[in-house]
Design a protein around this motif. Structure first.
Motif, short mmCIF file in Angstrom:
data_model
loop_
_atom_site.label_atom_id
_atom_site.label_comp_id
_atom_site.label_asym_id
_atom_site.label_seq_id
_atom_site.Cartn_x
_atom_site.Cartn_y
_atom_site.Cartn_z
N ASP A 1 0.86 -1.18 0.00
CA ASP A 1 0.00 0.00 0.00
C ASP A 1 0.89 1.23 0.00
O ASP A 1 1.83 1.34 0.78
CB ASP A 1 -0.90 0.02 1.23
N ALA A 2 0.59 2.14 -0.85
CA ALA A 2 1.42 3.34 -0.94
C ALA A 2 0.53 4.56 -1.22
O ALA A 2 -0.53 4.43 -1.81
CB ALA A 2 2.45 3.18 -2.07
N GLU A 3 1.01 5.65 -0.76
CA GLU A 3 0.29 6.88 -1.05
C GLU A 3 0.74 7.42 -2.39
O GLU A 3 1.92 7.45 -2.70
CB GLU A 3 0.56 7.92 0.04
N ALA A 4 -0.21 7.81 -3.23
CA ALA A 4 0.10 8.38 -4.54
C ALA A 4 -0.62 9.72 -4.67
O ALA A 4 -1.61 9.98 -3.99
CB ALA A 4 -0.35 7.44 -5.65
N GLU A 5 -0.11 10.56 -5.53
CA GLU A 5 -0.72 11.86 -5.74
C GLU A 5 -1.24 11.97 -7.17
O GLU A 5 -0.58 11.53 -8.11
CB GLU A 5 0.31 12.98 -5.50
N ARG A 6 -2.40 12.53 -7.31
CA ARG A 6 -2.94 12.81 -8.64
C ARG A 6 -3.39 14.26 -8.67
O ARG A 6 -3.93 14.78 -7.70
CB ARG A 6 -4.11 11.88 -8.96
N PRO A 7 -3.14 14.94 -9.75
CA PRO A 7 -3.53 16.35 -9.82
C PRO A 7 -5.03 16.51 -9.94
O PRO A 7 -5.69 15.77 -10.65
CB PRO A 7 -2.81 16.85 -11.07
N LYS A 8 -5.56 17.45 -9.23
CA LYS A 8 -6.97 17.81 -9.38
C LYS A 8 -7.12 19.30 -9.10
O LYS A 8 -7.31 20.08 -10.01
CB LYS A 8 -7.87 17.01 -8.45
N GLY A 9 -7.00 19.68 -7.86
CA GLY A 9 -7.10 21.08 -7.51
C GLY A 9 -8.53 21.54 -7.34
O GLY A 9 -9.48 20.85 -7.71
N ASN A 10 -8.67 22.68 -6.74
CA ASN A 10 -9.98 23.27 -6.53
C ASN A 10 -10.34 24.21 -7.67
O ASN A 10 -9.51 24.98 -8.16
CB ASN A 10 -9.99 24.05 -5.21
N ARG A 11 -11.60 24.14 -8.06
CA ARG A 11 -12.10 25.01 -9.13
C ARG A 11 -12.51 26.34 -8.51
O ARG A 11 -13.33 26.41 -7.60
CB ARG A 11 -13.29 24.35 -9.83
N ILE A 12 -11.93 27.42 -9.05
CA ILE A 12 -12.09 28.75 -8.47
C ILE A 12 -12.81 29.66 -9.47
O ILE A 12 -12.47 29.70 -10.65
CB ILE A 12 -10.73 29.36 -8.11
N LEU A 13 -13.80 30.41 -8.97
CA LEU A 13 -14.47 31.42 -9.79
C LEU A 13 -14.17 32.80 -9.20
O LEU A 13 -14.48 33.08 -8.05
CB LEU A 13 -15.98 31.21 -9.80
N ILE A 14 -13.54 33.66 -10.02
CA ILE A 14 -13.37 35.07 -9.67
C ILE A 14 -14.58 35.80 -10.25
O ILE A 14 -14.84 35.71 -11.46
CB ILE A 14 -12.07 35.64 -10.27
N HIS A 15 -15.31 36.51 -9.42
CA HIS A 15 -16.56 37.08 -9.93
C HIS A 15 -16.83 38.46 -9.35
O HIS A 15 -16.28 38.86 -8.31
CB HIS A 15 -17.74 36.15 -9.61
N CYS A 16 -17.71 39.19 -10.03
CA CYS A 16 -18.26 40.46 -9.56
C CYS A 16 -19.61 40.63 -10.25
O CYS A 16 -20.03 39.78 -11.04
CB CYS A 16 -17.33 41.64 -9.85
N THR A 17 -20.30 41.71 -9.97
CA THR A 17 -21.66 41.89 -10.46
C THR A 17 -21.74 41.78 -11.97
O THR A 17 -22.57 41.05 -12.51
CB THR A 17 -22.22 43.26 -10.02
N ASP A 18 -20.90 42.52 -12.68
CA ASP A 18 -20.99 42.52 -14.14
C ASP A 18 -20.04 41.52 -14.79
O ASP A 18 -20.14 41.29 -15.99
CB ASP A 18 -20.77 43.92 -14.71
N GLY A 19 -19.13 40.96 -14.04
CA GLY A 19 -18.25 39.93 -14.59
C GLY A 19 -17.02 40.45 -15.28
O GLY A 19 -16.24 39.66 -15.83
N TYR A 20 -16.79 41.77 -15.28
CA TYR A 20 -15.62 42.25 -16.00
C TYR A 20 -14.94 43.46 -15.37
O TYR A 20 -13.80 43.76 -15.68
CB TYR A 20 -16.00 42.61 -17.44
N THR A 21 -15.58 44.19 -14.49
CA THR A 21 -14.97 45.43 -14.00
C THR A 21 -14.16 45.21 -12.73
O THR A 21 -12.93 45.30 -12.74
CB THR A 21 -16.04 46.51 -13.75
N GLU A 22 -14.84 44.93 -11.63
CA GLU A 22 -14.14 44.85 -10.35
C GLU A 22 -13.16 43.69 -10.27
O GLU A 22 -12.26 43.69 -9.45
CB GLU A 22 -15.17 44.76 -9.22
N THR A 23 -13.34 42.69 -11.12
CA THR A 23 -12.45 41.53 -11.10
C THR A 23 -11.18 41.74 -11.90
O THR A 23 -10.26 40.91 -11.85
CB THR A 23 -13.18 40.31 -11.67
N SER A 24 -11.09 42.81 -12.69
CA SER A 24 -10.01 42.94 -13.68
C SER A 24 -8.63 42.98 -13.05
O SER A 24 -7.69 42.37 -13.55
CB SER A 24 -10.24 44.17 -14.55
N LEU A 25 -8.47 43.70 -11.94
CA LEU A 25 -7.15 43.79 -11.31
C LEU A 25 -6.66 42.41 -10.87
O LEU A 25 -5.54 42.00 -11.19
CB LEU A 25 -7.19 44.74 -10.12
#
Length: 721
Positions: free
Chosen positions: A445-469
């Protein structure tokens, strides 16, 4: 410390589609009306008076007698309608006859533009500035046009948040307050509002159109299920007296037969909603009726369609704040499932602070609980980050820059996180069995790693202004690209439309070496950390021209005078409406046939633009056929050039004027398009021509007064007043 939520920060998912209250934009899930952040109404100079430019024929001149075109009606004269009040006269109308009358009006061509302008601009007898600009000594232009006959629907009680018929308005939008009317000693205290502005100059008086058109309309009064017949009749009698008073006031001939009449709907609202759904705008619950054109809802749909979430880097998406109650035209995805697609949501907000290590630790604990199913399925950990323009030069602190970089590093770690799994003991070699350097498999028995990661959403009201920076900084960090390449790649390769302040550009340019050196893709080449910035970046104020269609951009004179930027975006043609570019003579890289200048068109409410549509749209189409994009611009990019873009969208996408208006408005991003009254009316006439060219009967989706009222309501939250 930045806000971190231990449970789902999105509100409980519902299917309620309540429309916003009249004269407000409701973009908040809590139901509080508020404006979309960072949008603004720019100032548009009207230019000189047309006469001072030596025009041979004033566009505002009265048409010849042969050009006059009157609007017909099915309810005038009111023959065959039961009279339910004699003094003043009020008639009864069934929902069926009202439906036929509304449908008939929608199929009638509007009078030519020159027949109703400049009267629609608002020509108050005391407003000398407005009068001198539009009519000067031509008093004939001040007269009320006789070609218009509308149909105004008024709701007794005035609550338009529910049970609203198509185009309905409140009584106070057309009638003067009773006390004011009595002070003027008008007949029985009933009088129409004097809508024309008494002072100032304006070519965008959308807010007065409903009141002005009501004086040239037959008026239908109705009530909802909570309104008594007596209340509706009282309002109708008041309206009828106002009509009589207005006719006495405006007629030059002795008082004769009534020109316009008042009706009361005889059917109950519940019957109308069930048997005549085509008349309904908002149902009894306040929900937008199926196929109803609601400007507020339409703008939100177009905005979210344009900025729909898309992946900009591994496991990182950029888009608008999820709204499960909003159903997009092409949305076939379960909104509840779409919301669960993300493991972490980062909201950019002006009120947020830069997160610290404690915030990250709390979030990591929440993400661990979520991975182990210790949080509810729809509970999504949330992080807040300052919106674009919040970190200001030259006063930004080292802590703010440290926090921006720390956030990028933490996001990358979460997006690329490797999960530990356990392999079964297996006596047989398989493709999934790991081997050591000698080729022997590990049978324990061995520990192995597989890539997955968390899915991240960067968002704001209109989807393009406050998130731009944050989006730009993260893309630079994760992909190891300088700021100018990040800008272009996000726009061209990732298909993102976004706006950022010039301060964001200055900040990212200043800290670019540090971002790139910290990047996981940094290879130790110091020379790559500080590449020379291109000339086009030096001229940028933070905004790219707005991509309206794949082959057509809308922008301002500054965009047009940045040819290097246009070439980077694949723009090979420039259509200048009233404002020429300053570099055309010196540039040898732009063939003359790729530049079109439309002269003598000011934003003054007098100069027509319809006659320029054919050659402008043919120029745009020629570039499309040749595989190049066209920039359409004027000075600010919101009126003359926006009118051309709306006309092209109507032609290319076969949209009505209201839908094309919302389509372009959403894609103009941070500035609000402002075609003035005359341009807007011309576009409504353009819609008639498109129907004719396509060989189908005319049927307007909304009438002029309703369109103008909706535009005024959408712009009100951004008014400087």
């Amino acid at each position: 410390m930045a806000t971190v939520c231990a449970t789902a920060t999105r509100p409980a998912l519902t299917t309620d589609q309540r429309a916003p209250s009249a004269l407000s934009i409701n973009t908040s899930q809590a139901g509080t009306p508020r404006a979309i952040p960072h949008k603004h109404i720019p100032y548009c100079s009207p230019g000189p008076r047309p006469a001072s430019r030596g025009l041979d024929i004033s566009p505002g001149s009265p048409p010849s007698a042969s050009q006059y075109q009157e609007t017909s009606s099915l309810i005038y004269p009111p023959n065959g309608f039961e009279k339910i009040s004699n003094d003043p006269p009020v008639y009864s109308i069934t929902a069926a006859k009202l439906s036929h009358a509304v449908e008939h009006l929608a199929t009638q061509p509007l009078p030519p533009t020159q027949q109703v302008f400049p009267w629609l601009h608002g020509l108050h007898a005391e407003n000398q500035l407005q009068l001198q600009f539009f009519v000067a000594r031509k008093k004939a232009l001040r007269r009320t046009p006789k070609c218009l006959r509308g149909l105004t629907v008024v709701k007794a009680g005035g609550d338009l948040s529910h049970s609203k018929l198509k185009g309905a308005i409140a009584p106070e939008e057309i009638l003067a307050p009773l006390q004011v009317a009595k002070d003027k000693k008008s007949e029985d205290g009933a009088e129409f509002l004097d809508a024309d502005p008494k002072d100032g100059f304006g070519v965008r008086n959308f807010q007065i159109q409903a009141a002005k058109l009501s004086t040239l309309s037959d008026i239908v009064v109705y009530g909802d299920s909570r309104t008594s017949k007596e209340e509706a009749l009282r309002l109708a009698r008041r309206v009828s007296r106002a009509q009589a008073a207005w006719q006495k006031k405006t007629d030059t001939l002795p008082f004769g037969p009534r020109q316009f009449n008042t009706f009361v709907v005889s059917n109950k609202y519940d019957f109308i909603e069930t048997d005549h759904p085509n008349l309904i705008s908002l149902d009894s619950e306040g929900c937008v009726a199926h196929n109803a054109m609601d400007f507020f809802h339409r703008e939100r749909v177009e905005m979210c369609s344009m900025s729909a979430p898309s992946q900009i880097s591994h496991n990182v998406w950029l888009g608008p704040t999820p709204d499960p109650t909003l159903i997009l035209d092409d949305d076939k995805v379960d909104p509840l499932k779409a919301l669960r697609d993300y493991d972490l949501m980062i909201e950019a907000s002006d009120l947020a602070q830069v997160p610290d290590t404690k915030a990250f630790s709390v979030l990591e604990e929440l993400l661990e609980h979520k991975a182990n199913a210790q949080l509810a399925e729809n509970a999504i950990p949330q992080l807040e980050f300052p919106g674009s323009g919040a970190i200001m030069p030259p006063t930004w602190s080292q802590a703010e820059v440290d926090g921006l970089l720390a956030t990028c590093e933490w996001m990358y770690k979460q997006a690329h996180k490797r999960l530990v799994t356990h392999q079964r003991r297996d006596s047989k070699l398989s493709l999934s069995t790991e081997t050591d350097a000698d080729g022997d498999s590990d049978m324990l028995d061995a520990e192995a790693e597989r890539p997955k990661g968390n899915r991240i959403l960067i968002h704001c009201t209109d989807g393009y202004t406050e998130t731009s920076l944050l989006a730009l900084a993260y893309y630079m960090y994760a992909e190891y690209v300088p700021v100018h390449d990040a800008w272009l790649q996000l726009h061209k390769d990732k298909g993102r439309n976004f706006f950022a302040y010039g301060t964001d550009v200055a900040l990212l340019r200043s800290i670019q070496p540090r971002i790139l050196q910290a990047s996981p893709k940094y290879c130790g080449n110091i020379m790559q950390l500080c590449p020379a910035f291109p000339d086009w970046l030096e001229k940028m104020d933070g905004s790219l021209p707005s991509r309206v269609l794949d082959y057509m951009y809308l922008g301002n004179l500054g965009h047009a005078n940045n040819p290097a930027l246009l070439q980077e975006l694949g723009i090979g043609q420039i259509l200048s409406v009233g404002e020429p570019v300053s570099w055309a003579k010196e540039s040898g890289t732009w063939p003359k046939e790729h530049l079109l200048f439309v002269d003598k068109v000011q934003d003054n409410g007098v100069d027509p633009l319809t006659e320029e549509f054919p050659r402008c749209l043919e120029f745009i189409e020629r570039g499309h056929r040749n595989g190049t994009k066209t920039l359409v611009h004027c000075r600010v990019g919101v009126s003359r050039s926006a009118t051309i873009c709306i006309a092209e969208v109507m032609k290319e996408l076969d949209l009505t004027f209201p839908r094309a208006y919302c389509f372009v408005r959403a894609r103009r991003l941070n500035v609000i398009i402002q075609p003035h009254l005359r341009f807007s009316y011309e576009l409504l006439k353009w819609e008639e021509l498109q129907c004719q060219k396509r060989g189908r009967p005319l049927r307007r989706e909304l009438e002029w007064a309703t369109i103008a009222r909706e535009i005024a309501a959408m712009n009100k939250p951004y008014s400087r007043q």
